[in-house]
Motif scaffolding. Structure first.
Motif, PDB file in Angstrom:
ATOM      1  N   LEU A 321     -21.903  38.094  31.528  1.00 50.69           N
ATOM      2  CA  LEU A 321     -20.550  37.418  31.057  1.00 50.69           C
ATOM      3  C   LEU A 321     -19.939  37.890  29.893  1.00 50.69           C
ATOM      4  N   LEU A 322     -20.777  38.408  28.787  1.00 49.33           N
ATOM      5  CA  LEU A 322     -19.912  38.750  27.550  1.00 49.33           C
ATOM      6  C   LEU A 322     -19.378  40.206  27.919  1.00 49.33           C
ATOM      7  N   ARG A 323     -19.789  40.903  28.585  1.00 45.38           N
ATOM      8  CA  ARG A 323     -18.987  42.351  28.868  1.00 45.38           C
ATOM      9  C   ARG A 323     -17.637  41.999  29.395  1.00 45.38           C
ATOM     10  N   PRO A 324     -17.386  41.626  30.515  1.00 47.64           N
ATOM     11  CA  PRO A 324     -15.930  41.143  30.813  1.00 47.64           C
ATOM     12  C   PRO A 324     -15.122  40.305  29.987  1.00 47.64           C
ATOM     13  N   ALA A 325     -15.677  39.186  29.185  1.00 45.55           N
ATOM     14  CA  ALA A 325     -15.052  38.557  28.327  1.00 45.55           C
ATOM     15  C   ALA A 325     -14.652  39.454  27.191  1.00 45.55           C
ATOM     16  N   LEU A 326     -15.362  40.209  26.620  1.00 45.98           N
ATOM     17  CA  LEU A 326     -14.857  41.165  25.504  1.00 45.98           C
ATOM     18  C   LEU A 326     -13.936  41.991  26.041  1.00 45.98           C
ATOM     19  N   THR A 327     -14.102  42.535  27.399  1.00 47.21           N
ATOM     20  CA  THR A 327     -12.998  43.689  27.690  1.00 47.21           C
ATOM     21  C   THR A 327     -11.642  42.975  28.169  1.00 47.21           C
ATOM     22  N   THR A 328     -11.604  41.505  28.440  1.00 45.03           N
ATOM     23  CA  THR A 328     -10.298  40.909  28.681  1.00 45.03           C
ATOM     24  C   THR A 328      -9.779  40.691  27.420  1.00 45.03           C
ATOM     25  N   PHE A 329     -10.453  40.100  26.399  1.00 44.57           N
ATOM     26  CA  PHE A 329     -10.061  39.849  24.924  1.00 44.57           C
ATOM     27  C   PHE A 329      -9.176  41.190  24.531  1.00 44.57           C
ATOM     28  N   LEU A 330     -10.014  42.186  24.553  1.00 40.51           N
ATOM     29  CA  LEU A 330      -9.520  43.545  24.054  1.00 40.51           C
ATOM     30  C   LEU A 330      -8.216  44.209  24.921  1.00 40.51           C
ATOM     31  N   SER A 331      -8.241  44.027  26.235  1.00 44.09           N
ATOM     32  CA  SER A 331      -6.945  44.477  27.032  1.00 44.09           C
ATOM     33  C   SER A 331      -5.676  43.555  26.609  1.00 44.09           C
ATOM     34  N   LYS A 332      -5.938  42.354  26.441  1.00 48.32           N
ATOM     35  CA  LYS A 332      -4.873  41.412  26.056  1.00 48.32           C
ATOM     36  C   LYS A 332      -4.368  41.782  24.534  1.00 48.32           C
ATOM     37  N   ALA A 333      -5.366  42.018  23.744  1.00 48.74           N
ATOM     38  CA  ALA A 333      -4.909  42.431  22.287  1.00 48.74           C
ATOM     39  C   ALA A 333      -4.368  43.666  22.534  1.00 48.74           C
ATOM     40  N   ALA A 334      -4.373  44.604  23.242  1.00 51.74           N
ATOM     41  CA  ALA A 334      -4.147  46.139  23.205  1.00 51.74           C
ATOM     42  C   ALA A 334      -2.574  46.241  23.536  1.00 51.74           C
ATOM     43  N   LYS A 335      -2.047  45.347  24.118  1.00 51.66           N
ATOM     44  CA  LYS A 335      -0.594  45.599  24.575  1.00 51.66           C
ATOM     45  C   LYS A 335      -0.689  46.839  25.305  1.00 51.66           C
ATOM     46  N   LYS A 336       0.274  47.792  24.412  1.00 53.29           N
ATOM     47  CA  LYS A 336       0.540  48.981  25.340  1.00 53.29           C
ATOM     48  C   LYS A 336      -0.629  50.046  25.107  1.00 53.29           C
ATOM     49  N   GLU A 337      -1.396  49.656  24.223  1.00 55.50           N
ATOM     50  CA  GLU A 337      -2.593  50.797  23.525  1.00 55.50           C
ATOM     51  C   GLU A 337      -3.792  50.615  24.592  1.00 55.50           C
ATOM     52  N   GLN A 338      -3.771  50.501  26.009  1.00 57.95           N
ATOM     53  CA  GLN A 338      -4.870  50.133  26.747  1.00 57.95           C
ATOM     54  C   GLN A 338      -5.926  51.252  26.561  1.00 57.95           C
ATOM     55  N   GLY A 339      -5.384  52.528  26.513  1.00 58.35           N
ATOM     56  CA  GLY A 339      -6.325  53.738  26.519  1.00 58.35           C
ATOM     57  C   GLY A 339      -7.065  53.710  25.270  1.00 58.35           C
ATOM     58  N   PHE A 340      -6.366  53.534  23.961  1.00 54.81           N
ATOM     59  CA  PHE A 340      -6.849  53.758  22.756  1.00 54.81           C
ATOM     60  C   PHE A 340      -8.323  52.372  22.652  1.00 54.81           C
ATOM     61  N   VAL A 341      -7.777  51.389  23.254  1.00 49.15           N
ATOM     62  CA  VAL A 341      -8.867  50.216  23.142  1.00 49.15           C
ATOM     63  C   VAL A 341      -9.948  50.467  24.049  1.00 49.15           C
ATOM     64  N   ALA A 342      -9.669  50.827  25.347  1.00 46.65           N
ATOM     65  CA  ALA A 342     -10.713  51.271  26.353  1.00 46.65           C
ATOM     66  C   ALA A 342     -11.626  52.147  25.771  1.00 46.65           C
ATOM     67  N   GLY A 343     -11.013  53.354  25.113  1.00 45.27           N
ATOM     68  CA  GLY A 343     -11.749  54.328  24.605  1.00 45.27           C
ATOM     69  C   GLY A 343     -12.739  54.046  23.501  1.00 45.27           C
ATOM     70  N   MET A 344     -12.316  53.073  22.617  1.00 41.09           N
ATOM     71  CA  MET A 344     -12.952  52.666  21.525  1.00 41.09           C
ATOM     72  C   MET A 344     -14.062  51.606  21.900  1.00 41.09           C
ATOM     73  N   ASN A 345     -13.813  50.865  22.946  1.00 40.03           N
ATOM     74  CA  ASN A 345     -14.874  49.734  23.736  1.00 40.03           C
ATOM     75  C   ASN A 345     -15.933  50.766  24.188  1.00 40.03           C
ATOM     76  N   SER A 346     -15.724  52.023  24.596  1.00 41.00           N
ATOM     77  CA  SER A 346     -16.698  52.845  25.433  1.00 41.00           C
ATOM     78  C   SER A 346     -17.301  53.605  24.238  1.00 41.00           C
ATOM     79  N   THR A 347     -16.814  53.853  23.058  1.00 42.73           N
ATOM     80  CA  THR A 347     -17.328  54.280  21.767  1.00 42.73           C
ATOM     81  C   THR A 347     -18.410  53.450  21.169  1.00 42.73           C
ATOM     82  N   TYR A 348     -18.089  52.196  20.817  1.00 45.34           N
ATOM     83  CA  TYR A 348     -18.882  51.072  20.195  1.00 45.34           C
ATOM     84  C   TYR A 348     -20.033  50.908  21.351  1.00 45.34           C
ATOM     85  N   THR A 349     -19.800  50.927  22.396  1.00 42.15           N
ATOM     86  CA  THR A 349     -20.947  50.580  23.595  1.00 42.15           C
ATOM     87  C   THR A 349     -21.824  51.738  23.409  1.00 42.15           C
TER      88      THR A 349
END
Length: 400
Positions: A321-349
């Motif tokens: 449940l943590l994984r999608p909750a964090l991903t949802t939060f980040l995708s909302k915060a990202a606005k048009k920078e979805q690639g950057f946020v998704a990439g950094m999400n993968s980096t920290y993972t």
């Protein structure tokens, strides 16, 4: 106005299938790795390095992949990732020496770095803020399902040859790549890509890491790291812990992992969206961290098969449940920078996946209880960090 998930079933199925196949491929090879290790006379240290090099290569490429998702489009990056995944599995299957296996694992890390942010950004583009938690829950369930059924399928296919699971994984990856080329359409226009690309052109790994320190993102990224660290450390020592402390057989351990994972998938698919609506991302993340910390400590005192199964099921659920909750939060915060946020999400993972198993193994050698107790401490620290998390930052970001 974005279409609802129901009206985009075909696209959603292909995206979820792509992420499912990537993680199915990872699970497929688990049953044959010990045999493979014996055939090629590999040491445990070498096997550990083969795991680490995957995470390291994923870590190094993830920020670049995030930029390329924003610059060249979601579809292209997903297709490249699937192709690389197929090549990596094929190389591992035909590999006769260690250097070839390392090459395979490096390419595998590259493929994961491409597929994850590509699919995450694509899903964020085609879903509304209201439906995004449901979509991210589906993605997390696809990842978990790949892990669940992968070992079972791999064990069955291995009856026809120890290298066959690798060839099977390569075949389905190439098939998914072919289907994606003809079915998927780029979710955003060339003009939108150009606008996003203009912002990302001058960025690099260092600047992206600095950008990730923005308070809006950083706390979420730290918890991404905590999640990956805790889960990978827990999973790395789980079979060793169960064998050393309880004398569980491989069948017992496989049963616990499978039942726990299925439980997590069911809750994700049917309950995650409602839980986010009721609690919100922040409270759900905090609840999962509390449950995870308590049950990590409980893992050191339980003894019977049934109690281990129950504790493990709820720990896996907390992480699931943590994984999608964090991903949802980040995708909302990202606005048009979805690639950057998704990439950094993968980096920290990836950082968590590198450090977690290493620390878990070191602590296990000292005392078999220490990895779980340390994981609990890390989760409590993560919980403390969320207290500084101002939800107002998110609402301001979404409103802009």
């Amino acid at each position: 106005m974005k279409k609802t998930i129901k009206k985009q079933k075909a696209v959603l199925i292909i995206l979820l299938s792509n992420i499912f196949i990537a993680f199915l491929g990872v699970g497929l090879i688990i049953p044959v790795m010990p045999t493979f290790m014996n055939i090629m006379h590999l040491s445990g240290k070498t096997m550990g390095y083969l795991v680490a090099v995957f995470a390291v290569s994923q870590l190094l490429v993830s920020p670049l992949a995030g930029q390329w998702v924003d610059r060249y489009g979601r579809k292209k990056i997903i297709i490249i990732g699937l192709f690389l995944f197929g090549v990596s599995e094929l190389i591992f299957g035909i590999g006769k020496n260690v250097s070839v296996l390392y090459l395979s694992r490096i390419l595998g890390g590259f493929s994961a770095a491409f597929i994850m942010p590509g699919v995450t950004a694509y899903l964020a583009d085609i879903t509304s803020l209201q439906e995004r938690p449901k979509a991210m829950g589906y993605m997390s369930a696809a990842i978990s399902t790949g892990f669940i059924i992968g070992p079972g399928i791999g064990g069955f296919i291995a009856e026809y040859g120890v290298r066959m699971p690798f060839f099977f994984a390569a075949a389905i990856a190439f098939l998914a790549c072919f289907i994606s080329i003809f079915i998927l359409k780029e979710p955003i226009t060339k003009e939108q890509l150009a606008e996003i690309s203009a912002k990302t052109k001058q960025t690099n790994l260092i600047s992206d890491l600095k950008k990730s320190l923005n308070p809006l993102y950083f706390i979420a990224f730290i918890i991404v790291f905590v999640l990956a660290f805790g889960l990978s450390a827990y999973e790395t020592v789980f079979s060793l812990f169960s064998d050393h402390k309880f004398g569980f057989t491989p069948k017992d351990i496989a049963s616990i992992i499978t039942i726990s994972s299925i439980f997590g998938v069911i809750v994700q698919v049917f309950m995650f969206g409602r839980m986010v609506d009721f609690l919100g991302e922040k409270k759900l993340i905090q609840l999962c961290l509390v449950i995870g910390a308590i049950l990590a400590v409980a893992s050191t005192v339980v003894s019977s098969f049934l109690t281990v199964l129950v504790v493990t099921s709820f720990i896996f659920l907390a992480f699931d449940l943590l994984r999608p909750a964090l991903t949802t939060f980040l995708s909302k915060a990202a606005k048009k920078e979805q690639g950057f946020v998704a990439g950094m999400n993968s980096t920290y993972t990836s950082l968590g996946n590198i450090v977690g198993p290493a620390m878990g193994g070191i602590l296990f050698d000292i005392n078999i209880h220490f990895p779980y107790l340390f994981a609990a401490v890390i989760m409590v620290i993560g919980l403390g960090i969320t207290v500084m998390w101002k939800e107002g930052h998110l609402s301001e970001s979404v409103a802009k």
